[in-house]
Design a protein around this motif. Structure first.
Motif, PDB file in Angstrom:
ATOM      1  N   GLU A  61      13.236   2.876  36.200  1.00  0.00           N
ATOM      2  CA  GLU A  61      12.481   2.114  35.201  1.00  0.00           C
ATOM      3  C   GLU A  61      13.145   2.392  33.857  1.00  0.00           C
ATOM      4  O   GLU A  61      13.043   3.507  33.351  1.00  0.00           O
ATOM      5  CB  GLU A  61      11.015   2.579  35.128  1.00  0.00           C
ATOM      6  N   GLU A  63      13.406   2.198  29.889  1.00  0.00           N
ATOM      7  CA  GLU A  63      12.388   2.055  28.846  1.00  0.00           C
ATOM      8  C   GLU A  63      12.943   2.429  27.469  1.00  0.00           C
ATOM      9  O   GLU A  63      13.829   3.276  27.362  1.00  0.00           O
ATOM     10  CB  GLU A  63      11.197   2.987  29.167  1.00  0.00           C
ATOM     11  N   ASP A  90      12.492   6.296  33.407  1.00  0.00           N
ATOM     12  CA  ASP A  90      11.274   6.918  33.936  1.00  0.00           C
ATOM     13  C   ASP A  90      11.400   6.800  35.459  1.00  0.00           C
ATOM     14  O   ASP A  90      10.944   5.828  36.053  1.00  0.00           O
ATOM     15  CB  ASP A  90      10.051   6.175  33.392  1.00  0.00           C
TER      16      ASP A  90
END
Ligand code: ZN
Length: 210
Positions: A61, A63, A90
């Motif tokens: 993920e 970010e 993440d």
């Protein structure tokens, strides 16, 4: 600030509509906040990141990560709280998380393992307006896996900082993962990951399962 000086790591879940929907989750009506231990941080600087093997899928993920340089207090100009930004991963044990969610248990085992927060280089914070319009990209093995824009966040920078600051406290050395756009998927042995901010490489690593 080096990564050794990071204090609290706050993370926001489901902050991009299309990502919430791709995992079958509802779009939240207030920020969904969780934390990672500071031991989760590893640099994303050309290194190999070790991931847990035999625990199901590990998802990436990408970010935007904000660094707090000045403590939040009510009424403060939010833009004065942030003094840096980075792109970070993440990493998530998705199968473990699904089991935890089904049992109503905390996400720590899925989100907080050592090495679960690879962080790219720190950049000067450009301000919320510039941040909103700049695209960030995750390349996996040279192919675009995720493309995000902060203007697509359900809760923007000011709202997130106010919410986390009011409820949990935000001080110098804390960092905030602001949620991931759509496109998350499972990693494979040897995958090469590259994070781009406005087309510029700002983080790079590969992964191995041990
Ligand atoms: Zn996330």
């Amino acid at each position: 600030m080096s990564n050794n000086e990071v204090r609290n790591i706050y993370c926001i879940g489901r902050n991009y509509r299309l990502h919430a929907l791709e995992l079958g989750n509802e779009v939240p009506d207030e920020p969904l906040v969780f934390t990672k231990p500071s031991h989760a941080i590893v640099p994303m600087a050309g290194n190999v990141v070790s991931l847990p093997a035999n625990v199901g899928e590990v998802h990436f993920e990408l970010e935007i990560v904000l660094r707090i340089g000045r403590a939040y207090e009510p009424g403060i100009d939010i833009e004065q709280c942030v003094d840096g930004m980075a792109l970070g991963l993440d990493l998530t044990l998705r199968d473990v998380q699904s089991k935890l969610k089904a049992k109503g248990q905390p996400w720590l085992a899925a989100k907080g393992f050592k090495g679960s927060a690879p962080l790219g280089e720190w950049l000067p914070y450009p301000g919320a307006a510039a941040l909103a319009e700049t695209e960030f990209v995750l390349l996996r093995n040279g192919e675009e896996a995720q493309l995000g824009k902060a203007s697509d966040m359900l809760f923007g920078v000011a709202e997130l900082i106010q919410y986390v600051g009011e409820n949990y406290g935000l001080g110098e050395g804390d960092i905030l993962y602001t949620g991931t756009p759509a496109g998350v998927a499972a990693l494979h042995e040897g995958d090469q990951l590259q994070a781009l901010w406005a087309g510029k490489p700002v983080g790079r690593c590969s992964v191995t399962f041990v």
